[in-house]
Design a protein around this motif. Structure first.
Motif, PDB file in Angstrom:
ATOM      1  N   LYS A   8      49.255  37.125  44.277  1.00 55.97           N
ATOM      2  CA  LYS A   8      47.830  37.441  44.260  1.00 55.97           C
ATOM      3  C   LYS A   8      46.985  36.177  44.380  1.00 55.97           C
ATOM      4  O   LYS A   8      45.957  36.168  45.072  1.00 55.97           O
TER       5      LYS A   8
ATOM      6  N   LYS B 248      44.349  35.607  47.415  1.00 55.12           N
ATOM      7  CA  LYS B 248      42.936  35.352  47.102  1.00 55.12           C
ATOM      8  C   LYS B 248      42.505  33.985  47.629  1.00 55.12           C
ATOM      9  O   LYS B 248      41.370  33.829  48.114  1.00 55.12           O
TER      10      LYS B 248
ATOM     11  N   GLN C 105      39.526  42.320  48.082  1.00 53.32           N
ATOM     12  CA  GLN C 105      39.861  41.793  46.762  1.00 53.32           C
ATOM     13  C   GLN C 105      40.347  42.896  45.843  1.00 53.32           C
ATOM     14  O   GLN C 105      41.260  42.678  45.036  1.00 53.32           O
TER      15      GLN C 105
ATOM     16  N   ASP D 170      43.752  42.888  43.849  1.00 53.90           N
ATOM     17  CA  ASP D 170      43.769  43.058  42.393  1.00 53.90           C
ATOM     18  C   ASP D 170      44.634  44.237  41.975  1.00 53.90           C
ATOM     19  O   ASP D 170      45.174  44.263  40.862  1.00 53.90           O
TER      20      ASP D 170
END
Length: 421
Positions: free
Chosen positions: A346, A350, A384, A388
């Motif tokens: 992640k 990101k 995003q 997430d």
């Protein structure tokens, strides 16, 4: 049309879209914090459209199309773009030909004038064909000195159905026999506004941009879309004999395309396998056993299908063990993924998203790619949220629905290998 901005972002994501009457899609993202801008054209004229007997004509056309356009010959065109400080490139993918240019935002209007000439009024001069053919032949020959690229070309050729399995380089025999008429015919057959996408990102003003594009490209005539339906095909494994001290290993198996609910889980699975020096393939194949220097896995997509691919290059005497460990790690994903692995994945996704936000070239490419695959532009919030939402269980559930199976193996080296049971 102007989609809304991002929540919690003081600047806001400003993305605009307009479809001209001829079908050309114009996209723009205003980035007020930069002084530059990038222009990105996608034209549906990739190598999948290359006719039998003229494989490689897309790459020849992409190289020739900037050698004179409108009222400028090849040198004048280059000088005009250089005078505007345009950093530029042309490339050919399976489905699209891409024209990209980046410059100061204030230079976008004159740069667009030039790109309109390139797209609508290229000279395609006969005297330029021979040197372009020579470059194309060199590109094909260079594959023999790039075994990693070559084995991946050969894997895709056997894994994907025609015409999705064509390589942009084409065939040397076809390149040598190509005429200027065949190049011009390819341009006339494929260059059309319907299916084309023009995206601009940077410190631009939407209304003047839209008006200019309408003026420059609104008269471009739409044409019928060429038929490009994949044919029936059974992927096959194969060994390609080559007298070398190394063996190149390439694997492919089915996954999901972009837009699918499991797309980010598939991306995450690839990152667990090959997302840095702590990834599983790097650790198990290289660090623990020293089997090879380079080992990777990655996900790629067409509109209607996705694929997981993996590659390793190793000494011939270690090739079978390398393949065994690679396949074991691919299959072992379903047995469990740790929280630490997901946190690392992640963070990487990101980080890529944040870096993309800072680059006009990346944003121009991203919004065009989104529109091509999805028919819309995803917001940063949406992407995003998908990142997430990644958890070990989400990836395991995806692997349950789309397990590692039906692997195709292509090897390049002295001896064939055996796929582990």
């Amino acid at each position: 049309m102007k989609p809304g901005g991002r929540e919690g972002d003081s600047v806001g994501q400003q993305v605009y879209q307009h479809t001209l009457a001829n079908g050309l899609v114009l996209l723009a993202e205003r980035m007020e914090h930069v002084r530059s801008a990038a222009i990105n054209f996608l034209v549906p004229a990739g190598c999948a459209y290359d006719p039998t007997g003229r494989l490689g004509v897309a790459s020849i056309l992409a190289e020739m199309i900037t050698r004179g356009a409108g009222e400028r010959d090849s040198r004048e065109l280059s000088l005009a773009l250089d005078g505007l400080g345009v950093d530029r490139n042309e490339s050919v993918g399976a489905m699209n030909m891409r024209f990209w240019g980046s410059t100061l935002a204030r230079n976008v209007p004159p740069a667009l004038d030039i790109y309109a000439d390139i797209v609508l009024r290229p000279h395609l001069p006969a005297e330029e064909l021979e040197p372009v053919q020579a470059l194309a032949i060199q590109d094909i020959q260079s594959l023999e000195d790039a075994p990693q690229q070559k084995v991946m070309v050969e894997l895709r050729r056997r894994y994907y159905p025609p015409p999705l399995n064509k390589d942009r380089r084409g065939e040397a025999e076809d390149i040598e026999g190509m005429t200027i008429d065949s190049v011009r015919s390819q341009y006339k057959r494929l260059f059309r506004p319907n299916g084309a996408i023009l995206s601009v990102a940077g410190n631009i003003e939407w209304e003047p941009l839209k008006a200019q594009v309408e003026r420059l490209l609104g008269g471009w005539r739409s044409e019928d879309d060429p038929d490009l339906r994949p044919t029936a095909h059974t992927p096959k494994s194969e060994h390609l004999p080559k007298d070398t001290q190394q063996t190149q290993i390439a694997l492919a198996y089915p996954s999901v395309p972009i837009g699918h609910a499991d797309y980010y889980a598939a991306r995450a699975a690839a990152a667990v396998l090959s997302g840095g020096m702590s990834s599983r393939l790097f650790t198990e194949v290289r660090e623990k056993r020293g089997l090879c220097y380079s080992v990777i896995a990655f996900h790629e997509t067409f509109k209607d299908r996705g694929t997981m691919l993996a590659y390793a290059g190793t000494r011939t005497d270690r090739a079978q063990q390398t393949l065994d460990v690679m396949v074991r790690e691919l299959r072992r994903l379903k047995d469990g993924i740790s929280d630490d692995e997901i946190d690392r994945v992640k963070a990487g996704l990101k980080s890529s998203l944040i870096m993309q936000e800072e680059s006009t070239s990346a944003r121009a490419g991203a919004i065009a790619t989104d529109w091509y695959y999805l028919g819309r532009v995803r917001s940063f919030d949406e992407i995003q949220a998908a990142i997430d939402g990644l958890t070990p269980q989400a990836i395991l559930d995806s692997l349950e629905r789309y397990p590692v199976k039906d692997m195709v193996l292509v090897t390049l080296g002295p001896d064939p290998l055996t796929m582990p049971e």
